[in-house]
Design a protein around this motif. Structure first.
Motif, mmCIF file in Angstrom:
data_model
loop_
_atom_site.group_PDB
_atom_site.id
_atom_site.type_symbol
_atom_site.label_atom_id
_atom_site.label_comp_id
_atom_site.label_asym_id
_atom_site.label_seq_id
_atom_site.Cartn_x
_atom_site.Cartn_y
_atom_site.Cartn_z
ATOM 1 N N GLU A 65 0.871 -1.181 0.121
ATOM 2 C CA GLU A 65 -0.059 0.097 0.024
ATOM 3 C C GLU A 65 0.816 1.267 0.041
ATOM 4 O OE1 GLU A 65 -2.995 -0.177 -0.307
ATOM 5 O OE2 GLU A 65 -3.525 -2.301 0.587
ATOM 6 N N VAL A 66 0.728 2.125 -0.989
ATOM 7 C CA VAL A 66 1.654 3.268 -1.156
ATOM 8 C C VAL A 66 1.361 4.452 -0.365
ATOM 9 C CG1 VAL A 66 2.698 4.818 -2.855
ATOM 10 C CG2 VAL A 66 2.140 2.555 -3.681
ATOM 11 N N GLY A 67 2.343 4.822 0.457
ATOM 12 C CA GLY A 67 1.944 5.969 1.361
ATOM 13 C C GLY A 67 2.516 7.389 0.686
ATOM 14 N N PRO A 68 2.630 8.052 1.403
ATOM 15 C CA PRO A 68 2.904 9.687 1.058
ATOM 16 C C PRO A 68 4.183 9.923 -0.119
ATOM 17 C CG PRO A 68 3.915 9.681 3.321
ATOM 18 C CD PRO A 68 2.764 8.258 2.953
ATOM 19 N N VAL A 69 4.339 10.884 -0.555
ATOM 20 C CA VAL A 69 5.434 11.132 -1.544
ATOM 21 C C VAL A 69 6.613 11.496 -0.807
ATOM 22 C CG1 VAL A 69 4.808 13.528 -1.949
ATOM 23 C CG2 VAL A 69 6.241 12.449 -3.741
ATOM 24 N N ALA A 70 7.904 11.481 -1.062
ATOM 25 C CA ALA A 70 9.133 11.588 -0.423
ATOM 26 C C ALA A 70 9.948 12.469 -1.426
ATOM 27 C CB ALA A 70 9.494 10.656 0.174
ATOM 28 N N HIS A 71 10.756 13.122 -0.751
ATOM 29 C CA HIS A 71 12.088 13.825 -1.830
ATOM 30 C C HIS A 71 12.786 12.768 -2.497
ATOM 31 C CE1 HIS A 71 14.664 16.796 -3.210
ATOM 32 N NE2 HIS A 71 15.654 16.314 -2.380
ATOM 33 N N GLY A 72 13.043 12.991 -3.509
ATOM 34 C CA GLY A 72 13.834 12.071 -4.598
ATOM 35 C C GLY A 72 13.075 11.266 -5.496
ATOM 36 N N GLY A 73 12.002 11.689 -5.781
ATOM 37 C CA GLY A 73 11.229 10.833 -6.726
ATOM 38 C C GLY A 73 10.585 9.469 -6.423
ATOM 39 N N HIS A 74 10.108 9.289 -5.299
ATOM 40 C CA HIS A 74 9.816 7.931 -4.679
ATOM 41 C C HIS A 74 8.609 8.238 -3.799
ATOM 42 C CE1 HIS A 74 13.622 8.298 -2.695
ATOM 43 N NE2 HIS A 74 12.880 8.862 -1.722
ATOM 44 N N VAL A 106 9.464 3.531 -3.008
ATOM 45 C CA VAL A 106 8.969 3.177 -4.163
ATOM 46 C C VAL A 106 8.756 3.894 -5.032
ATOM 47 C CG1 VAL A 106 6.977 1.929 -5.103
ATOM 48 C CG2 VAL A 106 7.507 1.339 -2.806
ATOM 49 N N ARG A 107 9.561 3.690 -6.180
ATOM 50 C CA ARG A 107 9.508 4.637 -7.513
ATOM 51 C C ARG A 107 8.175 4.142 -8.426
ATOM 52 N NH1 ARG A 107 13.908 7.907 -7.990
ATOM 53 N NH2 ARG A 107 13.765 7.845 -10.347
ATOM 54 N N HIS A 108 7.894 5.045 -9.210
ATOM 55 C CA HIS A 108 6.871 4.788 -10.179
ATOM 56 C C HIS A 108 5.363 4.648 -9.744
ATOM 57 C CE1 HIS A 108 10.213 4.766 -12.666
ATOM 58 N NE2 HIS A 108 10.709 3.745 -11.935
ATOM 59 N N ALA A 109 5.178 4.895 -8.299
ATOM 60 C CA ALA A 109 3.699 4.808 -7.702
ATOM 61 C C ALA A 109 2.962 6.140 -7.524
ATOM 62 C CB ALA A 109 4.109 3.973 -6.436
ATOM 63 N N ILE A 110 2.187 6.150 -6.996
ATOM 64 C CA ILE A 110 1.190 7.287 -6.662
ATOM 65 C C ILE A 110 0.576 7.194 -5.161
ATOM 66 C CG2 ILE A 110 -0.314 9.122 -7.191
ATOM 67 C CD1 ILE A 110 -0.477 8.179 -10.263
ATOM 68 N N PRO A 111 0.818 8.033 -4.244
ATOM 69 C CA PRO A 111 0.218 7.630 -3.013
ATOM 70 C C PRO A 111 -1.361 7.395 -3.076
ATOM 71 C CG PRO A 111 1.204 10.004 -3.021
ATOM 72 C CD PRO A 111 1.375 9.406 -4.243
ATOM 73 N N ALA A 150 -5.225 1.458 -8.783
ATOM 74 C CA ALA A 150 -4.597 2.640 -9.469
ATOM 75 C C ALA A 150 -5.343 3.846 -8.905
ATOM 76 C CB ALA A 150 -4.784 2.668 -11.079
ATOM 77 N N SER A 151 -4.361 4.929 -8.695
ATOM 78 C CA SER A 151 -4.934 6.377 -8.578
ATOM 79 C C SER A 151 -5.570 7.088 -9.783
ATOM 80 C CB SER A 151 -3.702 7.222 -8.150
ATOM 81 O OG SER A 151 -3.956 8.525 -8.284
ATOM 82 N N PRO A 152 -6.570 7.934 -9.498
ATOM 83 C CA PRO A 152 -7.226 8.623 -10.723
ATOM 84 C C PRO A 152 -6.418 9.437 -11.271
ATOM 85 C CG PRO A 152 -7.970 9.404 -8.561
ATOM 86 C CD PRO A 152 -7.487 8.150 -8.302
ATOM 87 N N ASP A 153 -5.243 9.688 -10.836
ATOM 88 C CA ASP A 153 -4.180 10.342 -11.271
ATOM 89 C C ASP A 153 -3.153 9.921 -12.225
ATOM 90 O OD1 ASP A 153 -5.203 13.309 -10.270
ATOM 91 O OD2 ASP A 153 -4.459 12.290 -8.115
#
Length: 459
Positions: free
Chosen positions: A16-25, A37-42, A70-73
């Protein structure tokens, strides 16, 4: 939350993907351990492939291989080679440089704003830098709204760097990897770069290729970095594969020299009503609209705040080829003065050529901290555009002791900017203005311009 791995050669997890972090993941967790995790969306549920999962590591790294919820974004990635799921389905990692290409541009900018706000809060204790929090502005009409996402945010890079595969083909590195994957397009690059069709060249004997195609239509430059022992005959063979109207040079990383093979060893750029020569290995903003955007933000903060006027004494620190120096000189006029400080000898030489008509500009090549010690003066304002690592505590303290009424700080890294802002605050300064720009669409990078002033000053 996570599920057990499938039976594969490489460990896969469902997270389960959590918040965005600095660095592209984004941040996820597996049995209490943080997984970047890269290439995900919160908010998404994804299957990931672990790419760095040492038993003693404090955290793991992973790429998305399948999106379960999937995220709607989420949108279709514009570049197969940078799409994580497609790449791993073909048994290779994705190339770097377009790690947010699966997210709508509007959401990309909101995620970048979250990162900026988090860094400012955590490293500088700034809760609300501006009313409503920081926002990241679209540049060059790349809004990505109203169904325009398909092509929006592409074709902005006037500069690109490439690796070379063992077989001598143009390539790019996968993220945090020595793997070089052959490429046959660069969708983020301006048409002029793709029109060179560098992927058709035989690049054996070359380690790296840098290409610059100025947005003003002037002559492009291809810079070749040869492998040790590569002979001049091999460079000549590559030279003749390129169109005659393209300048070609080689770069010796040991000596730091750019050597002419054909045409110029520099490109001619234009911004804010000025022309700039930029040597092959020199720095210039890569987004076609970045120079005008950043000059406008810097001069806007200083001029509108009353810190910049005819007769002002200012400095442009980490000045490069003089992007900010020339507009500053325009404003202060012949009755004012501008000190331009740059550490790179090549960039400083470019600045001397670019600014030779300005009698009010003094150009000094050297480390900022050393030059400020040697040339103490009372400044009305400073412009600070340090490298990604930021200025650092010692330089920040020097800048404050120089007594300027304002500093315009240009940054390409929110973490180093927030750290330096903390140093300024410790010295009695405050954040008086902040703008952030999406100058690197489809990547996690952003550019910020801040106005810093002494606390309690009238501004």
């Amino acid at each position: 939350m996570s599920q057990a791995p499938r039976n594969t050669d490489h460990t896969e997890l469902v997270l389960e993907v959590g918040p965005v972090a600095h660095g592209g993941h984004c941040v996820a967790r597996h049995e209490g351990r943080v997984v970047f995790v890269r290439h995900a969306i919160p908010g998404e549920k994804v299957r990931v492939r672990l790419t760095d999962d040492g038993a003693a590591a404090k955290f793991w790294r992973a790429d998305v291989v399948e999106v379960l919820e999937a995220s709607p974004d989420r949108v279709e990635h514009f570049w197969d080679l940078a799409d994580s799921g497609r790449s791993w389905s073909h048994r290779h990692p994705p190339v770097g440089g377009a790690e947010l290409g699966h997210i709508s541009l509007e959401r990309q900018r909101s995620l970048k704003a979250e990162v900026l706000a988090e860094q400012l809060k955590r490293l500088a204790g700034v809760e609300h830098p501006l009313e409503g929090g920081p926002s990241v502005e679209a540049v060059g009409g790349a809004t990505g709204e109203s169904g325009a996402q398909t092509r929006a945010g592409l074709g902005w890079r006037t500069r690109a760097g490439f690796a070379v595969t063992p077989s001598g083909k143009l390539g790019m590195h996968a993220h945090r990897s020595d793997a070089v994957l052959p490429v046959r397009e660069m969708p983020l690059a301006v048409d002029g770069i793709n029109a060179l069709r560098l992927w058709e060249l035989d690049l054996q004997g070359i380690e790296r290729v840098e290409v610059a195609v100025p947005s003003n239509g002037s002559r492009p430059l291809v810079l070749l970095v040869p492998a040790p022992g590569t002979r001049a005959k091999r460079l000549s063979a590559i030279l003749h594969q390129l169109p005659d109207d393209v300048s070609v040079a080689s770069f010796d990383p040991v000596k730091g020299e750019v050597l002419q093979l054909r045409g110029r060893t520099f490109v001619q750029e234009a911004a804010a009503g000025h022309d700039y020569r930029v040597t092959g290995d020199g720095f210039w903003q890569i987004h076609r609209d970045a120079p005008e955007t950043l000059v406008g933000a810097v001069t806007g903060f200083l001029h509108d705040g009353g810190f910049l006027a005819p007769g002002s004494v200012v400095a442009d620190l980490y000045a490069g080829a003089g992007l900010f120096t020339a507009p500053l000189a325009d404003t202060v006029g012949v009755t004012g003065s501008v000190l331009s400080v740059e550490g790179s000898p090549g960039a400083s030489r470019d600045a001397r050529k670019n600014l030779h008509d300005f009698a009010q500009v003094e150009i000094v090549q050297g480390r900022v901290e050393r030059v400020l010690r040697q040339k103490p003066r009372n400044f009305d304002a400073l412009v600070l555009d340090p490298p990604r690592a930021g200025a650092g505590k010692a330089v920040v303290e020097q800048l404050m002791s120089a007594g300027p009424r304002a500093i315009a700080y240009v940054s390409c890294d929110p973490a180093s900017f927030a750290r330096d802002l903390g140093y300024f605050q410790q010295g009695g300064w405050e954040l008086s203005g902040l703008r952030a720009f999406d100058l690197y669409p489809h990547t996690h990078h952003m550019e910020t311009v801040a106005l810093l002033t002494p606390q309690g000053s009238n501004h």
